[in-house]
Scaffold this active site. Sequence first.
Site, short mmCIF file in Angstrom:
data_model
loop_
_atom_site.label_atom_id
_atom_site.label_comp_id
_atom_site.label_asym_id
_atom_site.label_seq_id
_atom_site.Cartn_x
_atom_site.Cartn_y
_atom_site.Cartn_z
N CYS A 280 0.86 -1.18 0.00
CA CYS A 280 0.00 0.00 0.00
C CYS A 280 0.90 1.23 0.00
O CYS A 280 1.73 1.39 0.90
CB CYS A 280 -0.86 -0.03 1.26
SG CYS A 280 -1.84 1.46 1.51
N CYS B 208 -0.77 4.12 -6.35
CA CYS B 208 -1.66 3.50 -5.36
C CYS B 208 -1.92 2.10 -5.88
O CYS B 208 -2.25 1.93 -7.06
CB CYS B 208 -2.98 4.28 -5.28
SG CYS B 208 -4.30 3.41 -4.41
N1 DGL Z 1 -4.01 0.75 -1.91
C1 DGL Z 1 -3.67 1.89 -1.17
C2 DGL Z 1 -2.45 2.60 -1.74
O1 DGL Z 1 -1.64 1.96 -2.37
C3 DGL Z 1 -4.64 2.91 -0.71
C4 DGL Z 1 -6.07 2.84 -0.85
C5 DGL Z 1 -6.77 3.58 0.28
O2 DGL Z 1 -6.97 2.96 1.30
O3 DGL Z 1 -7.05 4.77 0.13
O4 DGL Z 1 -2.25 3.76 -1.53
#
Ligand code: DGL
Length: 257
Positions: free
Chosen positions: A75, A183
């Site tokens: 993430c 993201c």
């Molecule tokens: N998948 C997450 C990232 O790479 C974030 C998504 C979220 O929870 O806003 O930033």
Amino acid sequence: MQAENRPIGMMDTGVGGVYVLRRARLAMPSENFLFLADLANAPYGSRTVKKIRELTLQAARKLADEGVKALFVACNTATSGAIDLLRETFSFPVVGMEPAIKPALEKVPEGRIAVLATPATLRLQKFRSLMEAQDEEHRVLPLPCPGLSRMIELEGPDSESVRDYLHEIAHSAQDVTAAVVGCTHYSYLHRALSEAFGGVPVFDGADGACRQMRRLLKEDGLLRETGEGGAVLTSSTDRESDVALLERFYRMAEEEE
Ligand code: DGL
């Protein structure tokens, strides 16, 4: 249990990390992964840094309590907000995500490099420092995408709302010659992103992060190199429908190959 046979813990707020998990399974086929989606607290992308740190540490602790040998923060938001804290807290290897700005700048020498990420990722110091270090010519164009990660999760990466969202974002930006996935949720949008910006190449940091994890495990004598690996998908909500959602996105990531 021998150290190398323990699982690698992997976390995200939801389905984005599942894409990284698929890539990690290809890069380290004998490894076992324990994946935790913090769907009870998702999304992190519009939260304060204090809250992101608190939630990331809480999720990491759950994985550490299961005896993982390493932690993969799949993430960007959690990495940007809390990777230093995680490295201070745990003695096992911790790997996070970084937007693939450098390869994009090198491979695409003209025009602007759009980096799409959550508002938190783009606001945080880690991203600012990365930009300062790598973007001497100021070619990077940060494009915050509030609400997009949940939209992908709830309506699907191929939905009309996601397509409209991307077209609107692309419309607001000029002279974009490459797009960087900042993201992990947006990793399901490679094709849609390329199209929205008029056929530009798309850069994703997932494989680079997997190589980094493999390298660290090998260095520490923790890499499992024989036998069949596997993955267990879990959610902090304990809702069966959430695990089914993660499994559906895992299959989508397989189909992308
Ligand atoms: N998948 C997450 C990232 O790479 C974030 C998504 C979220 O929870 O806003 O930033």
